[in-house]
Design an enzyme around this catalytic site. Structure first.
Site, PDB file in Angstrom:
ATOM      1  N   GLN A 130      43.601  35.308  52.927  1.00  0.00           N
ATOM      2  CA  GLN A 130      43.292  36.504  53.714  1.00  0.00           C
ATOM      3  C   GLN A 130      43.294  37.753  52.832  1.00  0.00           C
ATOM      4  O   GLN A 130      44.336  38.115  52.284  1.00  0.00           O
ATOM      5  CB  GLN A 130      44.354  36.659  54.815  1.00  0.00           C
ATOM      6  N   GLY A 131      42.148  38.405  52.699  1.00  0.00           N
ATOM      7  CA  GLY A 131      42.066  39.620  51.903  1.00  0.00           C
ATOM      8  C   GLY A 131      42.116  40.862  52.782  1.00  0.00           C
ATOM      9  O   GLY A 131      41.078  41.424  53.148  1.00  0.00           O
ATOM     10  N   TYR A 132      43.323  41.283  53.141  1.00  0.00           N
ATOM     11  CA  TYR A 132      43.491  42.435  54.024  1.00  0.00           C
ATOM     12  C   TYR A 132      44.153  43.611  53.303  1.00  0.00           C
ATOM     13  O   TYR A 132      43.495  44.587  52.958  1.00  0.00           O
ATOM     14  CB  TYR A 132      44.325  42.024  55.252  1.00  0.00           C
ATOM     15  N   SER A 133      45.489  43.497  53.091  1.00  0.00           N
ATOM     16  CA  SER A 133      46.243  44.633  52.532  1.00  0.00           C
ATOM     17  C   SER A 133      45.751  44.996  51.137  1.00  0.00           C
ATOM     18  O   SER A 133      45.295  44.142  50.382  1.00  0.00           O
ATOM     19  CB  SER A 133      47.724  44.285  52.448  1.00  0.00           C
ATOM     20  N   SER A 165      48.411  35.751  50.472  1.00  0.00           N
ATOM     21  CA  SER A 165      49.175  34.509  50.431  1.00  0.00           C
ATOM     22  C   SER A 165      48.320  33.397  49.848  1.00  0.00           C
ATOM     23  O   SER A 165      47.196  33.174  50.316  1.00  0.00           O
ATOM     24  CB  SER A 165      49.623  34.090  51.826  1.00  0.00           C
ATOM     25  N   GLU A 248      47.017  36.194  64.016  1.00  0.00           N
ATOM     26  CA  GLU A 248      48.055  36.128  62.992  1.00  0.00           C
ATOM     27  C   GLU A 248      49.434  36.415  63.595  1.00  0.00           C
ATOM     28  O   GLU A 248      50.413  35.753  63.283  1.00  0.00           O
ATOM     29  CB  GLU A 248      47.749  37.127  61.863  1.00  0.00           C
ATOM     30  N   GLU A 387      57.116  48.571  63.369  1.00  0.00           N
ATOM     31  CA  GLU A 387      56.770  49.919  63.837  1.00  0.00           C
ATOM     32  C   GLU A 387      55.311  49.981  64.292  1.00  0.00           C
ATOM     33  O   GLU A 387      54.993  50.618  65.304  1.00  0.00           O
ATOM     34  CB  GLU A 387      57.032  50.940  62.721  1.00  0.00           C
TER      35      GLU A 387
END
Lengths: 410, 382
Positions: A130-133, A165, A248, A387
């Protein structure tokens, strides 16, 4: 006999015949099957089990048969999971393709994209990451800067991702990229798929406070991706991104679900349950001698049971609707906080025996608790911090006015 | 076990909600308090509740009931909690009818249950002796003398004590003060010689009384269940009642939370709606999460009441789970209810204070969160 009863009987018979003996024992971490081009099968029966389940599409029971899925109704899928649980069967395949990408690809992908990718997910042939952050885009994910520019009929991708990951083990990546820098940040993002073997992709592992980790930094240097790999509409990737995050969260909240159960690494372990550990390390029998800890553990177990019931209710309610809903944020928030509480209590229960790092003087499961306790701190960060989940609940579920949104639009 | 309402249950819930909102809003409790109503409930509204059949829902048909099950009663209580309805439904129906049904002999059931269902008599259970709920800690005594029992008892926090026609008195016929064995249940007329009942005015404006029995003589037939073996039935009934009370608490919690959300969306300070402040948003979202857990717990606990496959021990776990969790969350939400309303939340004119007051009484009634966490630990063998 009803059709469902017939399905149950035939499923039971098939499982009896086809689930290998060692696949009916508690899963051990080394033997989890992630699939992929370089799939490792520490236990040869894992491969056999995967092949048999995949042939029936039962690694993804409710996905359409047309794309290799099991094509089961929700009721049938429940029966299958019950029958699998009955014989204590291990999951045949664990993958982000199943838990994250597949559901959104089925919802937003083109027929061609589904034909290309879904069957390989079902059979465990391709392992996804997963290429997110990004280094500058954590909770404010939509501020991501990895750019994709159309050159001819390819996108050229430049930038970097973090917390990817298993990037070093994955074959393909589903990735959020910026395709328009001129519009508000949510409106210029696209969702694209590409091969990690492409030229210009590199990865570097990250070591966490708990020791080694599956996380990587991932770098893209002029990576050329066919334009047809873009999923959904150009610049509409945020819609897909949010949907995938719901899946997720549902996955991560299951950590909290597991934390309420006493089975952890087999029931014989002294650390299988918090209360069991607390009594063991104090030499108590029958009743936990520390009244304060006893009360806190009882409170934790009550919340765990209440959370498990809530997850179950959410499943029952989602049977009436389609897919996960806004409660996934609540479940993610609560489940992760619960899991962190569990480990803090486990530390109190085990005293100094929970604080070993390595070597002599500690049992293997004690050292594992140390590492798991540290790892649990990430539960309320990954997949959207606690949060952020509370922000989502406040805005989407409770309908409270959105001051943050006004800031975000800038 | 289903954790969503069945169609029948939903219909009952809607009907009960409509009734409570229209016929017994919180203004009724306010009026009862302000006029210092001697009975502590509105008799006309109670009559309507009788007509709706709420007193007979859990009672077998053979004794004038409708056998809809205890779950139905739980669902109704959830709705009465929403508007803080004060009525004999808890003392007479939830506690007393259930205890007579479970512990009573044929003659007692035939005599008492139809009258309870019809509202011809009111009853209560005189159990607690101290400021904390300790159902096994019974100092009250009943001595056998020939064909009679002579009861001496001091009871406190007896819900509806001063309006009940008959009391079910928990007293010891043998054993040490905290033994399970030796506890017996007696039916005593509130007008019997030696019975003194003093109403105690509680913060929640609901009924409560102290009950003293001084050498009260009752015949053998007054014994409810076996001599010395009353505790098992009592505990079973307490668990049913704890779940019922927890359901009532859920209704109250949901009311307070709805008021909070409404206020956050209308009150302006610093030129913006206060609901846009993250300090309040997160607290609201945490409350929402806790309330979602409460809803699941109540659905599971209420449905366990009529589930023939649910053992007495399992139901005990549900009861302590529900009462512990709902007590904690009611405390949280009632406190936040006042705080988030600011100054207006402190005024008597505004309703939120009624919920804060009710919360603490409901928390204590039949065991607070500490009591039930301790019990939950014991039931789970640690």
């Amino acid at each position: 006999m009803t059709a469902l009863q017939e399905f149950r009987d035939s499923t039971r018979a098939w499982l009896e015949e086809n689930c290998p003996p060692s696949m009916r024992t508690a899963m051990v971490p080394e033997e989890i099957v992630w699939g992929g081009r370089n799939a490792e099968f520490v236990n040869p029966e894992s491969r056999l089990w995967l092949e048999r389940m995949a042939a029936k599409g039962w690694t993804c029971p409710t996905w359409p048969a047309e794309y290799g899925g099991g094509g089961l109704s929700k009721d049938e899928a429940i029966i299958l999971s019950q029958e699998l649980a009955r014989i204590n069967a291990r999951p045949a395949l664990t993958s982000f393709g199943i838990s994250m990408l597949g559901p959104v690809l089925l919802e937003y992908g083109s027929h061609e994209q589904k034909m290309e990718h879904i069957p390989k997910i079902v059979r465990g042939e391709i392992r996804w990451c997963q290429g997110y952050s990004e280094p500058g885009s954590g909770s404010d994910l939509a501020s991501l800067k990895t750019r994709a520019e159309l050159v001819g009929n390819h996108y050229v991708i430049n930038g970097s991702k973090v917390w990817t990951s298993y990037a070093d083990k994955a074959d393909w990546i589903f990735c959020l990229v910026r395709t328009d820098f001129e519009v508000p940040k949510h409106a210029g993002i696209s969702f694209i798929l590409f091969d990690m073997a492409s030229e210009g992709v590199s990865t570097k592992p990250i070591q966490l406070i708990s020791g080694s980790s599956p996380f990587c930094e991932t770098f893209f240097d002029d990576v050329r991706v066919p334009a047809g790999n873009l999923v959904g509409q150009l610049n509409d990737g945020w819609t897909i991104a949010k949907r995938l995050l719901q899946h997720e969260r549902t996955m991560i909240s299951s950590f909290g679900l597991a934390s309420g159960q006493s089975d952890r690494g087999g029931t014989t372990s002294t650390v299988a349950s918090v209360e069991g550990a607390a009594m063991h390390y104090r030499g108590d029998s029958g009743r936990l001698s520390d009244p304060v800890l006893r009360d806190r553990i009882a409170q934790f177990k009550i919340d765990s049971e209440a959370f498990a019931l809530t997850s179950q209710r959410s499943v029952e309610e989602s049977r009436l609707a389609q897919g996960p809903n806004a409660t996934s944020s609540m479940l993610k928030y609560y489940g992760c906080e619960l899991n962190k509480r569990r480990y803090e209590l486990l530390l109190q229960a085990m005293g100094s025996q929970s604080l070993g790092w390595e070597g002599e003087g500690f049992e293997a499961d004690e050292l594992q608790v140390t590492r798991e306790w540290l790892r649990s701190k990430a539960n309320s960060i990954e997949g959207g911090t606690s949060e952020v989940q509370l922000n989502i609940v406040a805005k989407r579920v409770l309908g409270l006015p959105d001051m943050l949104g006004m800031v975000q639009k800038k | 076990m289903a954790l969503v309402l069945s169609e029948d249950q939903q219909l009952l819930k809607d009907a009960a909600r409509n009734f409570c909102q229209q016929n017994s809003p919180i203004a009724v409790l306010r009026r009862l308090r302000d006029e210092k109503n001697p009975r502590g409930y509105d008799e006309a509204i109670w009559k309507q509740m009788l007509e709706l059949g709420w007193t007979g829902m859990a009672v077998p048909e053979a004794y004038g009931g409708f056998e809809f099950g205890y779950a139905g009663l739980g669902i109704v209580l959830e709705e009465t909690g929403r508007t803080l309805v004060s009525s004999p439904l808890i003392a007479s129906t939830l506690l007393s009818s259930t205890l007579v049904t479970i512990a009573g002999n044929e003659e007692q059931k035939t005599k008492l249950l139809p009258a309870l269902v019809a509202g011809e008599i009111l009853m209560c259970v005189a159990l607690d002796e101290r400021a904390q709920h300790q159902p096994q800690n019974i100092a009250s005594t009943a001595q056998k003398e020939g064909d009679l029992y002579i009861i001496n008892a001091e009871k406190t926090f007896v819900l509806d004590g001063h309006i009940a026609d008959k009391l079910i008195v928990v007293a010891r016929t043998s054993g040490a003060q905290t033994d399970r064995d030796g506890i017996s249940l007696f039916l005593v007329d509130s007008s019997a010689e030696g019975v003194t009942i003093t109403r105690t005015i509680m913060v929640d404006s609901r009924n409560s009384a102290r009950v003293e029995l001084s050498d009260v003589r009752v015949p053998r037939e007054a014994l409810l269940g076996e001599e010395g073996q009353g505790y098992a039935a009592l505990e079973q009934v307490l668990d049913i009642a704890r779940i019922g009370i927890a359901a009532e608490m859920l209704g109250s919690i949901e009311s307070v939370f709805a008021a909070i959300l409404e206020y956050l969306k209308q009150r302006e300070q610093f030129g913006v709606l206060i609901g846009s402040f993250q300090a309040l948003q997160h607290r609201a979202a945490i409350m929402y999460s806790e309330i979602e857990l409460c809803r699941s717990v109540i659905r599971a606990a209420v449905n366990s009441l009529d589930d023939p496959e649910c053992s007495v021990d399992e139901r005990a776990k549900y009861a302590s789970l529900a009462k512990a969790k709902l007590s904690e969350v009611f405390e949280l939400v009632s406190n936040e209810g006042v705080q988030m309303h600011g100054g207006i939340g402190m005024t008597d004119e505004f309703d939120i204070g009624f919920y804060l007051k009710r919360a603490r009484v409901a928390q204590q009634f039949l065991g607070d969160a500490c009591f039930h966490r301790d019990r939950y630990a014991t039931l789970n063998q640690f």
